[in-house]
Design an enzyme around this catalytic site. Structure first.
Site, PDB file in Angstrom:
ATOM      1  N   GLU A 318       0.824  -1.205   0.000  1.00  0.00           N
ATOM      2  CA  GLU A 318       0.000   0.000   0.000  1.00  0.00           C
ATOM      3  C   GLU A 318       0.861   1.259   0.000  1.00  0.00           C
ATOM      4  O   GLU A 318       0.632   2.189  -0.771  1.00  0.00           O
ATOM      5  CB  GLU A 318      -0.924  -0.003   1.212  1.00  0.00           C
ATOM      6  CG  GLU A 318      -1.762   1.244   1.357  1.00  0.00           C
ATOM      7  CD  GLU A 318      -2.812   1.353   0.272  1.00  0.00           C
ATOM      8  OE1 GLU A 318      -2.919   2.437  -0.330  1.00  0.00           O
ATOM      9  OE2 GLU A 318      -3.507   0.357   0.010  1.00  0.00           O
ATOM     10  N   ASP A 322       1.072   3.996  -3.107  1.00  0.00           N
ATOM     11  CA  ASP A 322       0.676   5.394  -2.936  1.00  0.00           C
ATOM     12  C   ASP A 322       1.803   6.355  -3.314  1.00  0.00           C
ATOM     13  O   ASP A 322       1.613   7.280  -4.112  1.00  0.00           O
ATOM     14  CB  ASP A 322       0.265   5.647  -1.483  1.00  0.00           C
ATOM     15  CG  ASP A 322      -1.071   5.011  -1.123  1.00  0.00           C
ATOM     16  OD1 ASP A 322      -1.765   4.566  -2.047  1.00  0.00           O
ATOM     17  OD2 ASP A 322      -1.406   4.970   0.060  1.00  0.00           O
ATOM     18  N   SER A 529      -7.464   2.397  -3.732  1.00  0.00           N
ATOM     19  CA  SER A 529      -6.187   2.888  -3.201  1.00  0.00           C
ATOM     20  C   SER A 529      -5.267   3.353  -4.312  1.00  0.00           C
ATOM     21  O   SER A 529      -4.376   4.161  -4.074  1.00  0.00           O
ATOM     22  CB  SER A 529      -5.467   1.758  -2.459  1.00  0.00           C
ATOM     23  OG  SER A 529      -5.378   2.018  -1.099  1.00  0.00           O
TER      24      SER A 529
END
Length: 612
Positions: A318, A322, A529
């Protein structure tokens, strides 16, 4: 060591006429008349009770006093976010916002007297600059006396995380006019139980470095003169594999060079001990942004919040997703990765004062104290709205409004369960099947991002979270757009969602097959995400342009999205987000609760903000 087994939660004494007092202290009539603030009908799903909480275990408790000027702050926020208002983008200073957030003096006095009655040393209390939050460290036994409740030790079934919480708490009736929320109490959403809205794609083959370079060269060569005349052309491989080049071409940022890198910044908020790895980042840039000199590819700063860490030996999917895509699109805009901590594992004999596990509050408290905040923030985490106590959700949402009032655009992912995952049953004791909105996606003071897939055309992807809040009313800024959709939607799935609630997402972007470098290997990742940092990066570039012209950043953008900027998005009209045993919602002309207003066209948006 296990502590004695607790009574069932149904056996708790109702909080009506009596309250607990500190041991050996006579009960004060003033503080004896209590009323319940919040309670659960059952242990929140996914948790089990282990034991009574150790009475001497220290809790770091936050008391959120009602912010006397919050209604006025929100009025200001809506004025400075309205492109037709004379005060557009006249953002508040930190001091001005703090003045609105401050509690009434009567509230501060009443709460202090209540704490003093319970023998709490007021000189040891930590207060925010505006005085709207009071933090105290007290043993469980004292917290139980304060809140007329009993705390227990609970375990999250899937993660094994243990926390001390209660199923209900009360306050003296006098304080209900002065206190919004007390934590930790009934909010069970913790760092490990929060959902990162991304997932690996094991059935999608990753791109190798050599293959990617060769494939890109081959596609450009086969495009011939058309490619030379249109360097921003979207390559065919982008239909199955997403890279920064795909996104920069698809959303038309490829030829924009940031000019305000000394003033403009972008922040990514990370939880769950997700660490953004700098070696992976360098390899990502070497592979997918080969136009950037290697000496500049380190590209981001890590800031530790509330015990957060930066373990470079444990790169997170994650975190890497990002930061690689915010920097990959916004380069050379300065990027900051906020690694938010929380609590260490529960230990009965520990005397830590950081066992809060309140991720949103931890970050909000940190960021609001900063003199300078990145003009754009991206966060890819959330909870089912119904699992967040309403008093907690409303206070957190107001805190986002306060941050937005200082000129910050806040983006959250819409979730990866369509209109709801699992059985979609309510937790209010009725076990009704309904759509399950997400929080903070449902907060009207953040910008929520859904997901699409494919090119020519882009279509909604089934997992794209979207729907209507059960906590927050539909804001005026999206009234017409949402009304038009609901009129066409008719009576389908009647009773499954709140037609008068805040509707989301607001916008969307690609959400599948993002090529992410993790531990030196390219890994395909999907989810909202992925779409959220993409959209955040595009708006960071729009902020860059405004700042380069000596204009204020866009700040809270939702009123602008649904008015001046609505034509700056590619409308997505195909696809749906089924769930809860239904077909969910369908993409449609104009706004829809799958893809919002659509996907950004940077060049159109750039022209639309020129006159602001």
């Amino acid at each position: 060591m296990l502590w004695s087994l607790p009574l069932l939660w149904a056996c708790f004494a109702p909080a009506t006429l009596t309250a607990l007092a500190s041991p050996g202290k006579p009960l004060s009539r003033r503080w004896a008349d209590v009323a319940e603030v919040h309670s659960w009908n059952e242990i929140p799903r996914g948790w089990k009770v282990l034991s009574s909480a150790p009475p001497d275990y220290p809790l770091n408790m936050r008391i959120g006093l009602k912010q006397y000027g919050m209604d006025e702050l929100i009025e200001n926020l809506l004025e400075i976010s309205d492109p037709t208002h004379p005060r557009y983008t006249q953002h508040l200073t930190k001091e001005e916002a703090n003045a609105f957030k401050a509690p009434h003096k009567d509230a501060s006095q009443a709460v202090d007297e209540w704490l003093a009655f319970h023998d709490i040393n007021l000189s040891s209390a930590d207060r925010t600059p505006s005085g709207d939050w009071i933090s105290i460290t007290i043993p469980v036994s004292q917290a139980e006396a304060l809140l007329n409740t009993e705390y227990h030790l609970y375990e999250h079934l899937s993660s094994g995380e243990q926390v001390i919480r209660t199923l209900r708490y009360s306050l003296p009736r006098e304080l209900h006019a002065h206190v919004d929320v007390v934590a930790p109490t009934t909010y069970f959403g913790t760092l490990k139980s929060m959902k990162a809205t991304s997932f690996l794609l094991p059935n999608v083959d990753p791109v190798s470095v050599g293959d990617y370079v060769a494939q890109a060269a081959s596609e450009k060569h086969s495009a011939g003169a058309a490619s030379e005349n249109n360097p921003g052309a979207v390559l065919p491989s982008c239909n199955n594999t997403i890279t920064p080049a795909c996104l920069r071409a698809l959303y038309k940022t490829y030829d924009y060079t940031p000019a305000s890198t000394d003033k403009n910044a972008l922040g990514v908020v990370g939880y769950l001990n997700e660490f953004a790895n700098k070696m992976d980042h360098q390899m990502f840039f070497k592979t997918f942004r080969a136009d950037v000199p290697a000496t500049n590819a380190a590209g981001f700063e890590t800031v530790l919040v509330n015990g957060g860490q930066d373990d470079q030996s444990k790169p997170g999917v994650e975190a890497n997703l990002d930061i690689q895509y915010t920097t990959g699109i916004s380069y050379p805009t300065p990027n900051t990765y906020y690694s938010v901590g929380g609590s260490p594992p529960f230990q009965p004999d520990s005397f830590t004062t950081k066992n809060t596990n309140e991720p949103y509050l931890d970050f909000i408290e940190f960021i609001y104290k900063q003199d300078k905040i990145p003009q754009t923030l991206s966060t890819s985490y959330g909870d089912d709205e119904q699992t967040v106590p309403r008093d907690y959700a409303e206070r957190v949402c107001k805190e986002f409004a306060a941050i937005g009032s200082r000129g910050v655009s806040i983006f959250f992912s819409s979730g990866d369960s369509g209109v709801g995952g699992g059985a979609c049953t309510t937790n209010d004791g009725t076990n009704r099947t309904t759509f399950q909105p997400s929080f903070p996606a449902s907060c009207p003071y953040v910008t929520t991002v859904g997901a699409t897939v494919h090119i020519n055309p882009e279509v909604a992807i089934p997992f794209s979270g979207g729907g209507f809040s059960n906590y927050f009313a539909a804001p005026a800024y999206q009234g017409d757009a949402v009304s038009n959709y609901l009129w066409d939607y008719g009576t389908r799935n009647k009773g499954m969602f709140n037609r008068s609630g805040r509707a989301y997402p607001d916008v969307s972007a690609q959400g599948v097959a993002y090529q992410v470098v993790v531990r030196g290997m390219v890994t395909p990742v999907g989810g909202t995400s992925a779409s959220t940092p993409t959209v955040a990066s595009i708006f960071a570039l729009l902020n860059d342009h405004r700042i380069s012209q000596n204009k204020a950043p866009l700040g809270f953008i939702n009123p602008l999205l649904y008015s001046t900027l609505s034509s700056g998005f590619t409308d997505i009209t195909q696809g749906s987000n089924p769930g809860c045993g239904t077909d969910g919602f369908s993409a449609a002309r104009g706004w829809d609760p799958v893809t919002g207003l659509g996907t950004p066209d940077f060049q159109k948006l750039l022209k639309l903000i020129e006159g602001l």
